[in-house]
Design a protein around this motif. Structure first.
Motif: not given
Ligand code: B12
Ligand code: SF4
Lengths: 80, 555
Positions: B373-377, B273-282, B381-384
């Motif tokens: 993914e990252s230890g930086s907020q 149900p999510f849409q992270c920027g780098f992902c291709s599941e959906t 956030d860039l990745m949504d």
């Protein structure tokens, strides 16, 4: 060497209880006994506890430790 | 009883896709097609140790030539080199030997950033040659009876080279056989809108059909059409009906030697149900759908009973939407039948509640696979990604306190990740090291389509091919990099720093069963409540000792 051979055969016999472990020094456990990735882990654990050693990373592929001779080499190296 | 249909189908999956579980995709297709009257045989070439072993040997050989400070995440990036090398081998006759060797040098240069020696290249090529010679032996044996009319391969990026080899092989001996390619590779690399797919399809004349996305209905339709008036590329997009997960039969594993897999496999939903920027599941699965809990529980119980195994990997893209209901349903399973399950999860509010986490653990949750993914907020956030560092830490604390194994995935070098951002990742690793069972870092990969944010990156940064045209020809597709910071070399340098930090903190990244055994020993030492070791689960049958699970009393 005889002691080592006996120990290794005991480890193999516990993993392959339904097979007779009749194996030459260079025979591959993969070909002769049907060792696969699952039984290989049991083999490494068995060797570690039988000989009280830690098997190093570079032996973590079945093909690196699939004969008596390769196991003798490992034991020689680890036990000095 | 259905009337037997005119086509016999053979479906395979090639190396190198770890045989940690039997392959789900072709098992789903087998049961679905057989329900519709077709006869289907499936085969997993990864279960053949002597073949699969070549992957590890290639990495070990490459490691022996790689300077220590260039190693990075070689256990994974090494497979990127192997994957490309295996593709190029299929086309080497169309180029000079020198070009073929030069390509291997370029692959190493662009992934490990050092100039490989001639000796290294020759030895790596020799190993690839041996691998294909052995694969050819197995293939001949499997196809010589010609007991099939349709030959399909389930393909991932990591299995593309051997899949090309097998398709060519089958077409050479049996040109009348219809060859069909499907699988996870179409999620991103060969996404339906990509130029890559078009280019590849043009070159791969030995593949008759490309079926993209969910395979059940489009493959059945292709067979039913008698291969008349159908396009070569068929996409399970919005216009195609999706299967109802409650109605389709259980995956059929009957052709596999189930003893060669340590774990079983099942699923309760498709898509996310999510849409992270780098992902291709959906992109791969379309709309999110799930099964009724009772059906899932029935499946899991049937599988564990049938195969006498007690650990199941769930292939759901993400279990968050169902985990709580599923856990409730699994608590009803009688204690003598109990088993464990392993799943992808997302950092979430639910895992902030220790009572819930304990319930999942009591219901058999074994391992969670989390995209940190990252230890930086800033990067999250860039990745949504819609998670916070604070929540990552508290989720991990609860999950680890319950003894669950926590596998984590990290993206290094996301577009816009600054040095400071990356250092925050390194700091986080050190801070939470004891709550990390496993850390698997990936360099950021870019595909011009197939990721949620592909188009916007393309517009903002522009991109270029990593290799020269001549090499792209040999690789049958183009691998790209974005023209942004951090640049490719910097990404891989950070990957190396990431690995060093994990080594310093003693956080493993286990790939093989033997690595898992060592990682499990560490986890047991760190956490009193730790779940049983995988090796014990494999060998314990139904007699599993798990005191913590027994001791949980739910409020
Ligand atoms: C479970 C899983 C894992 C597990 C288990 C893997 C294993 N070795 O068994 C773990 C966590 C270990 C893992 C690791 C990795 N994974 Co993974 N994984 C998955 C996941 C979530 C499920 C796979 C699955 O079984 N799906 C369910 C079945 C039913 O789907 P399917 O196989 O795609 O089959 C359907 C269709 O594709 C089609 N189809 C399939 N085959 C065929 C064949 C024909 C002829 C036809 C017509 C149709 C067809 O029909 C099927 C039914 O609808 C998928 C994502 C996803 N949700 O699918 C990623 C996925 C497969 N993984 C992926 C990747 C990249 C990896 C890693 C390489 C990550 C990394 N860089 O380390 C590693 C490598 C693993 C390895 N060396 O083996 C990618 C592959 C992308 C690609 N281009 O190849 C995927 C698609 C995720 C993604 N979107 O990025 N993975
Ligand atoms: S990264 Fe995970 S949560 Fe995000 S879209 Fe992909 S599967 Fe869903």
């Amino acid at each position: 060497m005889e002691m080592e051979r006996k120990g290794i055969i005991e480890v193999l016999a516990a993993i392959f209880p339904n097979q007779t472990i009749d194996i030459g020094d260079d025979d591959s456990f993969i070909d002769k006994l049907g060792m696969d990735s699952i039984s290989f882990v049991s083999y490494v654990i068995g060797i570690e506890s039988k000989f009280d050693i830690e098997v190093p990373d570079e032996y973590s592929l079945p093909s690196k430790l699939d004969t008596l001779n390769k196991t003798y080499d490992l034991l020689g190296r680890e036990r000095g | 009883m259905q009337k037997e249909k005119p086509y016999k189908v053979k479906l395979s999956i090639m190396p190198f896709w770890s045989p940690l579980t039997p392959p789900m995709g072709i098992a789903c297709l087998k049961s679905y097609l057989e329900q519709n009257g077709y006869s289907v045989r499936t085969k997993d070439y990864n279960a053949i140790s002597s073949l699969f072993d070549f992957g590890g040997r290639y990495i070990a050989l490459m490691k022996s030539y790689t300077p220590v400070d260039r190693m990075g995440n070689i256990a994974m990036v090494g497979y990127d080199v192997l994957m490309a090398h295996l593709i190029a081998y299929n086309n080497r006759d169309d180029f000079s030997l020198n070009d073929y060797h030069e390509l291997v040098r370029q692959l190493i240069l662009n992934n490990f950033f050092y100039e490989a020696t001639d000796e290294a290249i020759e030895n790596l090529c020799e190993l690839v040659e041996q691998f294909y010679a052995l694969l050819a032996e197995y293939l001949i044996n499997d196809i010589k009876e010609k007991d099939f009319d349709v030959y399909g391969i389930s393909c991932y990026s990591l299995t593309l080279g051997p899949s090309i080899f097998a398709f060519k092989f089958v077409k050479k001996y049996f040109p009348e056989v219809k060859t069909v390619m499907g699988g996870g590779i179409f999620a991103d690399q060969f996404n339906s809108n990509s130029l890559e797919l078009e280019t590849f399809a043009r070159k791969a004349t030995y593949i008759d059909y490309f079926l993209l996305g969910e395979g059940e209905i489009i493959l059945l339709n292709l067979l039913e059409s008698n291969f008349k008036n159908v396009p070569r590329i068929i996409v399970s997009d919005k216009t195609v009906k999706k299967v109802c997960l409650d109605d389709i039969p259980l995956p059929d594993f009957s052709d596999f030697d189930m003893n060669s897999y340590p774990q079983l496999v099942a699923y309760s939903s498709r898509s996310c149900p999510f849409q992270c920027g780098f992902c291709s599941e959906t992109v791969q699965w379309g709309k999110y759908r799930n099964k009724r809990e009772e059906k899932v529980v029935f499946e899991l119980r049937s599988l564990t009973k049938k195969y006498g195994k007690n650990i199941i990997v769930l292939t759901d893209s993400l279990l968050n939407p169902n985990i709580d209901k599923l856990a409730d349903a699994l608590l009803e399973v009688p204690p003598e039948e109990r088993f464990y399950w392993d799943t992808y999860l997302r950092v979430c509010d639910m895992a902030e509640d220790m009572e819930k986490v304990k319930k999942w653990r009591k219901a058999g949750l074994y391992r969670v696979r989390l995209g940190i993914e990252s230890g930086s907020q800033h990067v999250l956030d860039l990745m949504d990604k819609r998670i916070t560092i604070e929540k990552i830490k508290s989720n991990l604390q609860n999950l680890a306190d319950a003894g669950l194994k926590i596998s984590t995935f990290w993206v290094v070098g996301f577009p816009g990740e600054t040095k400071e951002d990356f250092h925050e990742t390194l700091d986080l690793l050190r801070e939470i090291k004891d709550n990390l069972y496993e850390v698997d870092p990936h360099p950021f990969y870019f595909y011009p389509s197939g990721q949620v944010d592909s188009e916007s990156w393309e517009k903002i940064y522009g991109y270029e091919s990593i290799y020269e045209d001549k090499y792209n020809e040999m690789l049958m597709c183009t691998y790209y990099k974005l023209n942004c910071q951090p640049c490719r070399e910097e990404i891989y340098r950070r990957l190396e720093l990431f690995r060093e930090r994990c080594e310093e903190c003693n956080i493993p990244n286990p790939y093989s069963l033997i690595d898992i055994y060592h990682a499990d020993k560490r986890w047991k030492k760190l956490h009193k409540a730790a779940v049983p070791m995988l090796n014990d689960l494999i060998h314990s049958g139904s007699a599993i000792v798990d005191e913590y699970r027994d001791s949980i009393v739910l409020r």
